[in-house]
Design an enzyme around this catalytic site. Structure first.
Site, PDB file in Angstrom:
ATOM      1  N   ASP A 246       0.932  -1.363   0.199  1.00  0.00           N
ATOM      2  CA  ASP A 246       0.098   0.121   0.050  1.00  0.00           C
ATOM      3  C   ASP A 246       0.779   1.227  -0.087  1.00  0.00           C
ATOM      4  O   ASP A 246       1.822   1.409   0.674  1.00  0.00           O
ATOM      5  CB  ASP A 246      -0.843  -0.009   1.171  1.00  0.00           C
ATOM      6  CG  ASP A 246      -1.899   1.019   1.135  1.00  0.00           C
ATOM      7  OD1 ASP A 246      -2.820   0.950   0.563  1.00  0.00           O
ATOM      8  OD2 ASP A 246      -1.531   2.283   1.939  1.00  0.00           O
TER       9      ASP A 246
ATOM     10  N   ASN B 121      -3.245  13.218  -3.245  1.00  0.00           N
ATOM     11  CA  ASN B 121      -4.510  13.464  -4.136  1.00  0.00           C
ATOM     12  C   ASN B 121      -5.069  14.886  -3.473  1.00  0.00           C
ATOM     13  O   ASN B 121      -5.486  15.920  -4.036  1.00  0.00           O
ATOM     14  CB  ASN B 121      -5.535  12.356  -3.827  1.00  0.00           C
ATOM     15  CG  ASN B 121      -5.687  11.343  -4.660  1.00  0.00           C
ATOM     16  OD1 ASN B 121      -5.014  11.620  -6.152  1.00  0.00           O
ATOM     17  ND2 ASN B 121      -5.873  10.168  -4.209  1.00  0.00           N
TER      18      ASN B 121
ATOM     19  N   HIS C  97      -6.022  14.867  -8.293  1.00  0.00           N
ATOM     20  CA  HIS C  97      -6.255  13.415  -8.344  1.00  0.00           C
ATOM     21  C   HIS C  97      -5.561  13.242  -9.830  1.00  0.00           C
ATOM     22  O   HIS C  97      -5.037  12.088  -9.825  1.00  0.00           O
ATOM     23  CB  HIS C  97      -7.793  13.189  -8.611  1.00  0.00           C
ATOM     24  CG  HIS C  97      -8.455  13.209  -7.522  1.00  0.00           C
ATOM     25  ND1 HIS C  97      -8.612  11.878  -6.529  1.00  0.00           N
ATOM     26  CD2 HIS C  97      -9.083  13.916  -6.719  1.00  0.00           C
ATOM     27  CE1 HIS C  97      -9.361  12.232  -5.395  1.00  0.00           C
ATOM     28  NE2 HIS C  97      -9.643  13.343  -5.592  1.00  0.00           N
TER      29      HIS C  97
ATOM     30  N   ASP D 152      -3.003   9.909  -9.960  1.00  0.00           N
ATOM     31  CA  ASP D 152      -3.242   8.818 -11.079  1.00  0.00           C
ATOM     32  C   ASP D 152      -1.891   8.612 -11.558  1.00  0.00           C
ATOM     33  O   ASP D 152      -1.514   7.644 -12.032  1.00  0.00           O
ATOM     34  CB  ASP D 152      -3.990   9.391 -12.408  1.00  0.00           C
ATOM     35  CG  ASP D 152      -5.455   9.370 -11.919  1.00  0.00           C
ATOM     36  OD1 ASP D 152      -5.835   8.607 -10.863  1.00  0.00           O
ATOM     37  OD2 ASP D 152      -6.417   9.854 -12.530  1.00  0.00           O
TER      38      ASP D 152
ATOM     39  N   GLU E  47      -4.843   2.390  -3.698  1.00  0.00           N
ATOM     40  CA  GLU E  47      -3.603   2.558  -3.805  1.00  0.00           C
ATOM     41  C   GLU E  47      -2.973   1.228  -3.506  1.00  0.00           C
ATOM     42  O   GLU E  47      -1.655   1.181  -2.875  1.00  0.00           O
ATOM     43  CB  GLU E  47      -3.136   3.764  -3.207  1.00  0.00           C
ATOM     44  CG  GLU E  47      -3.425   3.684  -1.634  1.00  0.00           C
ATOM     45  CD  GLU E  47      -4.397   4.493  -1.049  1.00  0.00           C
ATOM     46  OE1 GLU E  47      -5.525   4.430  -1.995  1.00  0.00           O
ATOM     47  OE2 GLU E  47      -4.430   4.920  -0.175  1.00  0.00           O
TER      48      GLU E  47
END
Ligand SMILES: [Mg+2]
Length: 319
Positions: free
Chosen positions: A177, A185, A190, A194, A220
């Protein structure tokens, strides 16, 4: 397009060949029914065929029947050449699975038009098959990272578990993770998030053995499946992935970001275990990695896991 022509009469075969070549087809020749069947059932077979009715070995309709029994994809479009012109005989040809027929001696233009119709059918079917393949591919893929999605990587884990269980081997499982991903973010937006996901996914994928698999498990979170790996090897691999991320920053619109991840590792014990149990144990190890400061690897075996027996336990929130 490749077309098979089969005729036992050399003159007829020569006529057919020169006509088809003139119309731009790549021609494959068979001199009897057996040769025709071999060409149509072999690999890279022509998808369009013109078969004489009367041939030694196998007749045109017999070849037709055998091709239909194969029911292969892509479809083989078959035109029968016949000197028989009575209704019951042409019906017999169609019953055998022919798509069309042309009466001998064939009229050039008629054959050209009927071949064109066959080609149109084959082209349409090829498009459909491609579209189906793409849909299947999309259904299994996470379109942001282009890795297998959650259900696809779970399926892969399940397959590896049963395969390795049969062969008496173990499977390493890593759940990882990204650390503090929410901050990316929140502060950069965002799109930046990405970019980070795409970049990290690419970096993980390029640092694995060819038969290891990685999928996007959640937002994630990534799940890594390592066939034939024991706990030590799996932990080593997790450490390798961790350092590949840690060593080099990720660039987002010219901004340098330090991205790290926490890793939970476990291994199947060779017994019959469900993917859910192993993911749960890896998740517990991951939780420990988060608790001990992040950007590190923790491992746990099934026997020492609370999560393995705690089927209803809710996953803990983490960042
Ligand atoms: Mg013949």
């Amino acid at each position: 397009m490749k077309v098979l022509i089969a005729d036992d009469d050399p003159i007829s075969l020569t006529l057919l060949r020169s006509a088809l070549q003139r119309w731009g087809y790549e021609v494959v020749v068979a001199k009897d029914g057996e040769q025709a069947w071999a060409a149509l059932s072999g690999s890279n077979a022509p998808t369009l065929a013109v078969l004489d009715w009367m041939m030694p070995g196998l007749t045109g309709p017999q070849v037709c029947r055998k091709v239909r029994e194969l029911s292969r994809e892509p479809y083989t479009y078959i035109i029968l050449l016949t000197s028989k012109n009575t209704k019951s005989e042409t019906v017999e040809g169609m019953e055998a699975g022919a798509d069309d027929y042309v009466v001998k001696p064939f009229h050039d233009h008629e054959l050209q038009v009927r071949l064109r119709a066959g080609k149109r059918i084959i082209d349409l079917q090829t498009e459909l098959l491609d579209a189906r393949e793409e849909l299947r591919d999309r259904a299994n893929k996470d379109l942001l990272t282009m890795l297998p999605n959650r259900s696809a990587i779970q399926d892969l884990l399940e397959q590896e578990l049963s395969r390795c269980h049969r062969e008496g081997r173990t499977v390493g499982v890593i759940l990882l993770d990204l650390d503090h991903f929410k901050r990316v973010n929140d502060t950069l937006g965002h799109l930046a998030g990405d970019t980070v996901l795409r970049e990290t996914a690419g970096r993980f994928r390029s640092n694995m053995r060819t038969y290891d698999r990685i999928g996007r498990y959640g937002g994630e979170e990534f799940l890594v499946v390592l066939p034939n790996c024991d706990l030590e090897q799996a932990t080593h691999q997790a450490e390798r992935l961790r350092s590949k991320l840690d060593q080099q920053p990720v660039f987002v619109d010219g901004t340098q970001l330090c991205v790290t991840a926490s890793f939970g590792v476990t291994v199947s014990d060779g017994g019959e275990r469900s993917p859910e149990v192993l993911i749960r144990v890896a998740d517990e190890a991951l939780y420990r990695a988060k608790a001990s400061g992040r950007n590190c690897v923790e491992y746990l075996i099934i026997e020492n896991s609370r999560a393995a027996s705690d089927v209803v336990g809710a996953p803990a929130a983490r960042e």
